[in-house]
Design a protein around this motif. Structure first.
Motif, PDB file in Angstrom:
ATOM      1  N   LYS A 569      17.064  -0.881   3.781  1.00  0.00           N
ATOM      2  CA  LYS A 569      16.266   0.212   3.226  1.00  0.00           C
ATOM      3  C   LYS A 569      16.000   1.318   4.239  1.00  0.00           C
ATOM      4  O   LYS A 569      15.771   2.468   3.864  1.00  0.00           O
ATOM      5  CB  LYS A 569      14.940  -0.332   2.692  1.00  0.00           C
ATOM      6  N   ARG A 592      13.476  -3.552  -1.992  1.00  0.00           N
ATOM      7  CA  ARG A 592      12.129  -3.003  -1.858  1.00  0.00           C
ATOM      8  C   ARG A 592      12.216  -1.804  -0.917  1.00  0.00           C
ATOM      9  O   ARG A 592      12.726  -1.918   0.189  1.00  0.00           O
ATOM     10  CB  ARG A 592      11.162  -4.050  -1.307  1.00  0.00           C
ATOM     11  N   THR A 593      11.755  -0.669  -1.356  1.00  0.00           N
ATOM     12  CA  THR A 593      11.854   0.544  -0.545  1.00  0.00           C
ATOM     13  C   THR A 593      10.555   1.313  -0.584  1.00  0.00           C
ATOM     14  O   THR A 593       9.702   1.120  -1.451  1.00  0.00           O
ATOM     15  CB  THR A 593      12.967   1.476  -1.064  1.00  0.00           C
ATOM     16  N   ASP A 594      10.434   2.193   0.388  1.00  0.00           N
ATOM     17  CA  ASP A 594       9.355   3.167   0.380  1.00  0.00           C
ATOM     18  C   ASP A 594       9.915   4.446  -0.232  1.00  0.00           C
ATOM     19  O   ASP A 594      10.933   4.434  -0.906  1.00  0.00           O
ATOM     20  CB  ASP A 594       8.873   3.397   1.818  1.00  0.00           C
ATOM     21  N   ASN A 595       9.262   5.561   0.008  1.00  0.00           N
ATOM     22  CA  ASN A 595       9.745   6.831  -0.525  1.00  0.00           C
ATOM     23  C   ASN A 595      10.890   7.359   0.342  1.00  0.00           C
ATOM     24  O   ASN A 595      10.698   8.116   1.279  1.00  0.00           O
ATOM     25  CB  ASN A 595       8.602   7.857  -0.573  1.00  0.00           C
ATOM     26  N   PRO A 615      14.706  -1.483  -8.763  1.00  0.00           N
ATOM     27  CA  PRO A 615      13.725  -0.890  -7.837  1.00  0.00           C
ATOM     28  C   PRO A 615      13.199   0.468  -8.324  1.00  0.00           C
ATOM     29  O   PRO A 615      13.828   1.509  -8.102  1.00  0.00           O
ATOM     30  CB  PRO A 615      14.532  -0.735  -6.544  1.00  0.00           C
ATOM     31  N   VAL A 616      12.043   0.449  -8.974  1.00  0.00           N
ATOM     32  CA  VAL A 616      11.451   1.674  -9.524  1.00  0.00           C
ATOM     33  C   VAL A 616      11.184   2.690  -8.419  1.00  0.00           C
ATOM     34  O   VAL A 616      11.448   3.890  -8.582  1.00  0.00           O
ATOM     35  CB  VAL A 616      10.148   1.344 -10.284  1.00  0.00           C
ATOM     36  N   ASN A 617      10.660   2.231  -7.279  1.00  0.00           N
ATOM     37  CA  ASN A 617      10.362   3.159  -6.171  1.00  0.00           C
ATOM     38  C   ASN A 617      11.607   3.882  -5.679  1.00  0.00           C
ATOM     39  O   ASN A 617      11.551   5.040  -5.274  1.00  0.00           O
ATOM     40  CB  ASN A 617       9.716   2.403  -5.007  1.00  0.00           C
ATOM     41  N   LEU A 618      12.742   3.173  -5.719  1.00  0.00           N
ATOM     42  CA  LEU A 618      13.988   3.792  -5.291  1.00  0.00           C
ATOM     43  C   LEU A 618      14.344   4.959  -6.203  1.00  0.00           C
ATOM     44  O   LEU A 618      14.662   6.054  -5.741  1.00  0.00           O
ATOM     45  CB  LEU A 618      15.107   2.749  -5.302  1.00  0.00           C
ATOM     46  N   GLN A 620      12.363   6.641  -8.108  1.00  0.00           N
ATOM     47  CA  GLN A 620      11.343   7.693  -8.066  1.00  0.00           C
ATOM     48  C   GLN A 620      11.628   8.739  -6.999  1.00  0.00           C
ATOM     49  O   GLN A 620      11.291   9.909  -7.175  1.00  0.00           O
ATOM     50  CB  GLN A 620       9.957   7.072  -7.833  1.00  0.00           C
ATOM     51  N   ASN A 621      12.232   8.330  -5.916  1.00  0.00           N
ATOM     52  CA  ASN A 621      12.424   9.278  -4.811  1.00  0.00           C
ATOM     53  C   ASN A 621      13.826   9.873  -4.740  1.00  0.00           C
ATOM     54  O   ASN A 621      14.152  10.543  -3.785  1.00  0.00           O
ATOM     55  CB  ASN A 621      12.106   8.608  -3.466  1.00  0.00           C
ATOM     56  N   ILE A 685      11.678   5.697 -15.578  1.00  0.00           N
ATOM     57  CA  ILE A 685      11.819   6.743 -14.568  1.00  0.00           C
ATOM     58  C   ILE A 685      13.258   7.239 -14.468  1.00  0.00           C
ATOM     59  O   ILE A 685      13.511   8.376 -14.049  1.00  0.00           O
ATOM     60  CB  ILE A 685      11.335   6.215 -13.190  1.00  0.00           C
TER      61      ILE A 685
END
Length: 862
Positions: A569, A592-595, A615-618, A620-621, A685
């Protein structure tokens, strides 16, 4: 008598003092010295100016103003020249002085009212406007503002400089400077004393008026958007020596059929990419002084026009990118040739004529690429000892590369790519190689040591051959290398650790070889990597964490290896990363990722062992995917550097098939997470990623329903959600996806009616196979009432025994939209019970400154 002697003595003394005073240089006036010092303080020195100047002039920058000191006479300062009688500053030459900053109208330079010559070329004035005050230098005879980052309109006040002999206002930015019809006419009409007029790359966008100086010796207007018909009067300027009108495709040029008045004086004629009409007339043969001719890309066709054979003094000849045909042996009559460029034509035959042509002793560049030349290169050649650049790519040449080529002592650039040469690469005698491209041949054996010890090598391309052996660590001796392309060979061994320490390399492509071991280079902070391709090897282990130091990286392909790691990540922190391919490895675990990954455009994680929820966060960014660049105008490409030599291709699975993209458009936005163990629902998303062209989530264990937010993906061309456990209905709103060409929803648990309208009227049954609850198959058949009993899909190819089975039809397999080869119900059961159909989804199987100088020397027009 004594009075007379006294008078004569006094007169003699006075005259002596006068002569003595005239023999001494006058000191620079105080006000002009102060003006120059003030000018110095307004423009600090750019530390990178040396490279900038060298790129365009092949001379290094010299910061002249650094030597200016109030304690000395300003007439002795570098670049300053004064009138010997008055001490007034009359010449200021600050070319390539590294000046940078805004050039304002209140600049102290305008206080030097007696200037006759002003040269500010090859500096960086940061997009400043050209001040109208330049028009106040009434004595000016020489004005040069070339390539100094001026912008905007050239002021009409320049036309007040009626004493001008030389006017050079050029730019490398085609949108940086403009003249406009009115100002251009004034510059032609009023400056009647002009001998040299250069407005290269200035946006003129008009015709050429008839009234211009008859004194012209140099007329240079390339890249100026000229249009209309070139006045014939230009060819009758009796003193004209240099005419450069290249890259004005809307400018029509017709040569006079009668003798030109300039025929005796014209030495350089550059007409690349103009609208040339008619034929080259007989009058052309009278250009007896012509030394340089460029008529590339002018739609010349047929044999070489006969008038050209009379130009026996020609030294530089460009006839490339036309439709010329015949043999090239006739060119041996040009005994003074230094440059011969005939690439991109229809010349055929063999190269045998060069074996006996001893008249080309001066030849430095020979460009014959992209023709239909055949046979081997003659081996008995001895008349090309001064050859520096040899381009023979994209022909039908074969046999071994003769030893005389490797023995050329001054060879700088060699391009023999895209032929069928065989045998080994011999040792090079030249120690001045900058460019070597031998890609797409049948060469074999190791890379020669002499090639790995070149001091100035910038580009090395040996891809698509049969080159074998280990990659020697000696490759790291190439301290100036910008591009290393060794893909599609038989290289073995490990990747040299020192590769990560090469501070100049921008493109590293070692893909499709037999490399093994771990990715062990430690990438240093100073690296310049823009593209790294290590795919299709036998690499193992983890993704090296030092890749985080590759801050300029745009393209990373590690696919089709044996890497065993969790999702890296931290790659998302790379600010320019746009393409990430980790396909067909042994990656595992949840993502699992951050922004992160804000600039990503293509992400392919297919055929691995990733698990957990999508991965929704992935998503999103993915900021770059949230923009629809369909109508952005001029096409732009990802990591598009050195594109003349290197094809930055990408294999993607889209529309049900593998495709090779020779260049990757920034609008080619793709997500491929197929062939993993992802579960849970498809997040809403994804509907925000309005730039998506391809979405492939097939061969996972996804559940839930197809989110209606996908209707917002207006440019989506391919959607594959097959072989999951997705239920619910297919929303009628999806008919708004008018760009959709391929849809595969087969082998899920969908129910209800298939939507009708637009693209949905074109999809075949195999888009919906294995969804027993769907109605309306085939799509052309009326779905009827909602309470009808669902009908099973029965492919016409199946026999009666197979009709009762929900197995994948052979029709679906052949069409490329099914889930894969069906072996039996037991295999299907095993696959789904283990939730890991990965094995069968894997059947988805294609300087800095010096490089600019070399490219300019060998490819650009003067």
């Amino acid at each position: 008598m004594d009075c007379v002697k006294l008078v004569f003595f006094m007169l003699y003394t006075f005259l002596g003092q006068l002569v003595f005073s005239l023999s001494l240089p006058h000191l620079c006036p105080e006000d002009q010295a102060l003006a120059l010092l003030q000018f110095k303080n307004m423009f600090p020195i750019n530390p990178n100016a040396s490279d900038y100047c060298f790129e365009f002039t092949e001379f290094h920058s010299y910061p002249k103003t650094l030597t200016w000191n109030r304690s000395t006479d300003c007439c002795s300062w570098d670049g300053v020249h004064c009138d010997k009688m008055t001490g007034q500053v009359i010449e200021l030459n600050l070319t390539c002085s590294g000046l940078q900053g805004k050039f304002h109208s209140n600049c102290s330079l305008f206080q030097l009212s007696n200037l006759k010559s002003l040269d500010l070329s090859y500096n960086n004035f940061s997009g400043s406007l050209i001040s109208s005050k330049f028009g106040e230098f009434s004595s000016l005879t020489h004005l040069d503002l070339s390539v100094s980052s001026f912008s905007g309109q050239i002021p009409s006040e320049i036309s007040y400089l009626t004493n001008l002999n030389v006017l050079r206002i050029t730019t490398v930015d085609p949108y940086g400077l403009r003249a406009g019809l009115h100002n251009f006419e004034l510059l032609l009409k009023n400056l009647t004393q002009l001998r040299e007029r250069k407005l290269d790359s200035v946006n003129i966008s008009s015709t050429i008026p008839l009234n211009f100086s008859s004194c012209l010796t140099v007329l240079s207007l390339p890249y100026t958007q000229l249009r209309g018909v070139l006045p014939e009067r230009v060819f009758h300027l009796s003193n004209l020596e240099f005419l450069h009108l290249s890259s004005n495709p809307q400018l029509t040029v017709r040569f006079p059929t009668t003798t030109w008045k300039s025929s005796a004086s014209l030495m350089k004629l550059y007409l690349y990419d103009v609208n040339f009409t008619g034929r080259i007339p007989e009058s052309f043969s009278h250009l007896t002084s012509l030394h340089e001719l460029d008529m590339g890309y002018t739609n010349l066709s047929g044999p070489i026009p006969k008038p050209l054979w009379n130009l026996t003094h020609i030294e530089i000849l460009y006839l490339d990118t036309n439709h010329l045909e015949g043999t090239i042996s006739q060119f041996s009559i040009f005994e003074k040739l230094k440059t011969l460029s005939l690439g991109n034509n229809n010349f055929d035959g063999r190269l045998e004529f060069i074996s006996f042509n001893r008249s080309w002793m001066q030849l430095e560049l020979l460009e014959l690429s992209s023709n239909s030349l055949t046979g081997p290169i003659p081996s008995n050649v001895s008349g090309l000892r001064n050859l520096q650049s040899l381009y023979l790519s994209s022909n039908y040449l074969n046999g071994t590369i003769p030893s005389w080529i490797f023995s050329l002592p001054s060879l700088e650039a060699l391009d023999l790519s895209n032929n069928t040469f065989s045998g080994k690469i011999q040792e090079f005698k030249s120690k001045t190689l900058y460019i070597v491209t031998l890609k797409e041949n049948k060469l074999e054996g190791p890379i020669p040591k002499s090639l790995l010890n070149q001091q100035f090598l910038l580009l090395l391309l040996l891809s698509h051959n049969n080159i074998s052996g280990d990659i020697s660590s000696a490759i790291c001796n190439l301290k100036t290398l910008l591009l290393l392309d060794l893909k599609s060979n038989n290289l073995e061994g490990t990747i040299p650790q020192c590769l990560g320490e090469m501070s100049t390399v921008q493109i590293l492509d070692l893909s499709n070889n037999g490399l093994s071991g771990t990715i062990n280079p430690t990438f240093t902070i100073e690296n310049q990597f823009n593209i790294i391709k290590l795919n299709d090897n036998k690499l193992q282990g983890k993704v090296p964490s030092s890749l985080i130091n590759c801050e300029k990286l745009e393209f990373l392909d590690l696919s089709n290896n044996e890497l065993n790691d969790t999702f890296p990540k931290w790659l998302g922190e790379l600010p320019h990363l746009q393409i990430l391919k980790l396909r067909s490895n042994k990656f595992y675990g949840p993502i699992r990722t951050d922004n992160l990954f804000a600039q990503i455009r293509v992400i392919d994680l297919s055929s691995n062992g990733f698990s957990g929820d999508l991965p929704v966060n992935l998503f999103q960014n993915f900021q770059a995917m949230k923009k629809n660049g369909e109508n952005s105008g001029t096409p732009k490409y990802v990591a598009d550097i050195y594109s003349y030599y290197y094809e930055n291709s990408l294999i993607v699975t889209t529309k049900g098939l593998d495709h090779e993209l020779p260049r990757v458009l920034t609008t080619q936005i793709i997500i491929n997470l197929s062939g993993n163990r992802f579960e849970g629902c498809i997040p809403n998303i994804i509907g925000d990623l309005v730039g998506l062209r391809t979405l492939n989530l097939s061969h996972n264990v996804l559940e839930g329903h197809i989110p209606e937010s996908l209707q917002h993906l207006s440019v989506l061309e391919s959607l594959d959600l097959s072989c999951n456990k997705i239920g619910g209905e297919i929303s009628q709103q999806f008919v708004s996806l008018t760009s959709l060409e391929v849809l595969n929803l087969s082998h899920n648990q969908l129910v209800g009616c298939i939507p009708k309208g637009n693209q949905f009227n074109t999809f075949e049954n195999n888009s919906y196979q294995g969804n027993d609850g769907l109605r309306g198959l085939p799509p052309s058949r009326d779905c009827g009432r909602d309470d009808r009993v669902p009908q099973k899909t029965i492919p016409v190819e199946l026999d009666q025994e197979e009709e009762d089975s929900p197995m994948i039809s052979w029709q679906a397999v052949l069409m490329g939209y099914g889930c894969g080869l069906v072996i039996g119900l037991s295999v299907i059961y095993i696959m789904w019970s283990t939730q890991y159909p990965t094995w069968f989804s894997r059947m988805d199987l294609k300087l800095e400154h010096k490089i600019s100088t070399i490219m300019k020397r060998h490819k650009k027009r003067y």
